[in-house]
Design a protein around this motif. Structure first.
Motif, mmCIF file in Angstrom:
data_model
loop_
_atom_site.group_PDB
_atom_site.id
_atom_site.type_symbol
_atom_site.label_atom_id
_atom_site.label_comp_id
_atom_site.label_asym_id
_atom_site.label_seq_id
_atom_site.Cartn_x
_atom_site.Cartn_y
_atom_site.Cartn_z
ATOM 1 N N THR A 202 24.439 2.336 45.900
ATOM 2 C CA THR A 202 24.253 3.621 45.238
ATOM 3 C C THR A 202 25.452 3.803 44.320
ATOM 4 O O THR A 202 26.559 3.357 44.640
ATOM 5 N N LEU A 203 25.232 4.446 43.181
ATOM 6 C CA LEU A 203 26.292 4.654 42.202
ATOM 7 C C LEU A 203 26.204 6.044 41.609
ATOM 8 O O LEU A 203 25.107 6.516 41.300
ATOM 9 N N MET A 204 27.351 6.674 41.439
ATOM 10 C CA MET A 204 27.447 7.933 40.701
ATOM 11 C C MET A 204 28.699 7.866 39.842
ATOM 12 O O MET A 204 29.727 7.336 40.278
ATOM 13 N N PHE A 205 28.614 8.419 38.635
ATOM 14 C CA PHE A 205 29.740 8.462 37.712
ATOM 15 C C PHE A 205 29.972 9.916 37.317
ATOM 16 O O PHE A 205 29.528 10.362 36.261
ATOM 17 N N PRO A 206 30.675 10.687 38.159
ATOM 18 C CA PRO A 206 30.797 12.124 37.931
ATOM 19 C C PRO A 206 31.741 12.533 36.808
ATOM 20 O O PRO A 206 31.687 13.673 36.353
ATOM 21 N N ALA B 122 27.845 0.371 49.136
ATOM 22 C CA ALA B 122 27.181 -0.928 49.065
ATOM 23 C C ALA B 122 26.967 -1.452 50.477
ATOM 24 O O ALA B 122 27.842 -1.330 51.324
ATOM 25 N N ASN B 123 25.791 -1.994 50.683
ATOM 26 C CA ASN B 123 25.518 -2.741 51.907
ATOM 27 C C ASN B 123 25.685 -4.209 51.562
ATOM 28 O O ASN B 123 25.157 -4.669 50.543
ATOM 29 N N VAL B 124 26.421 -4.929 52.385
ATOM 30 C CA VAL B 124 26.638 -6.354 52.133
ATOM 31 C C VAL B 124 26.333 -7.154 53.382
ATOM 32 O O VAL B 124 26.453 -6.663 54.499
ATOM 33 N N THR B 125 25.901 -8.392 53.156
ATOM 34 C CA THR B 125 25.770 -9.338 54.252
ATOM 35 C C THR B 125 26.920 -10.328 54.134
ATOM 36 O O THR B 125 27.416 -10.607 53.042
#
Length: 133
Positions: free
Chosen positions: A75-79, A122-125
């Motif tokens: 997910t990304l947000m640039f406030p 971020a979800n990472v494996t």
């Protein structure tokens, strides 16, 4: 296995040359990123970093600290905008872990005023077991 807790914190200053190079590589040559005259007439008053340039730096730092990690979700947000020549603090925290991965909280803040310019998760494996710190 990656452990929960702080993963990295690093200060970097992106330049207009970085913005220009990213525009050439990505094909995103929106004048808000690369044209100082155009940008001076906007509400920002100067060129603004590409959001994905910011996330690319975060991803590179994460990969340095968790070699071999693969992202499975984000997910990304640039406030707020990030400008050329200002110091930015890039940080990552491992929030939770599983047997084969982790969920990371990633953030970029302006060093001068502490304002968040990018907030991400971020979800990472971490296939292969003992990769990471």
């Amino acid at each position: 296995m990656i452990a929960a807790g702080p993963l990295f914190s690093e200060t970097r200053t992106l330049t207009q040359a970085d913005f220009d190079l990213f525009a050439r590589v990505s094909g995103d040559d929106n004048p808000i990123h690369v044209d100082a005259d155009f940008s001076a007439r906007t509400r920002f008053g100067r060129t603004v970093s590409h959001g994905m340039l910011l996330y690319t730096v975060l991803w590179g730092l994460m990969r340095r600290h968790v070699p071999g990690a693969r992202q499975t979700a984000q997910t990304l947000m640039f406030p707020a905008p990030a400008f050329a020549g200002e110091a930015l603090v890039f940080s990552g925290i491992v929030e939770t872990t599983t047997a084969d991965g982790a969920r990371l909280a990633l953030r970029i803040v302006r060093e001068s005023d502490g304002e968040t310019v990018c907030e991400a998760s971020a979800n990472v494996t971490t296939e292969g077991g003992d990769e990471g710190r």
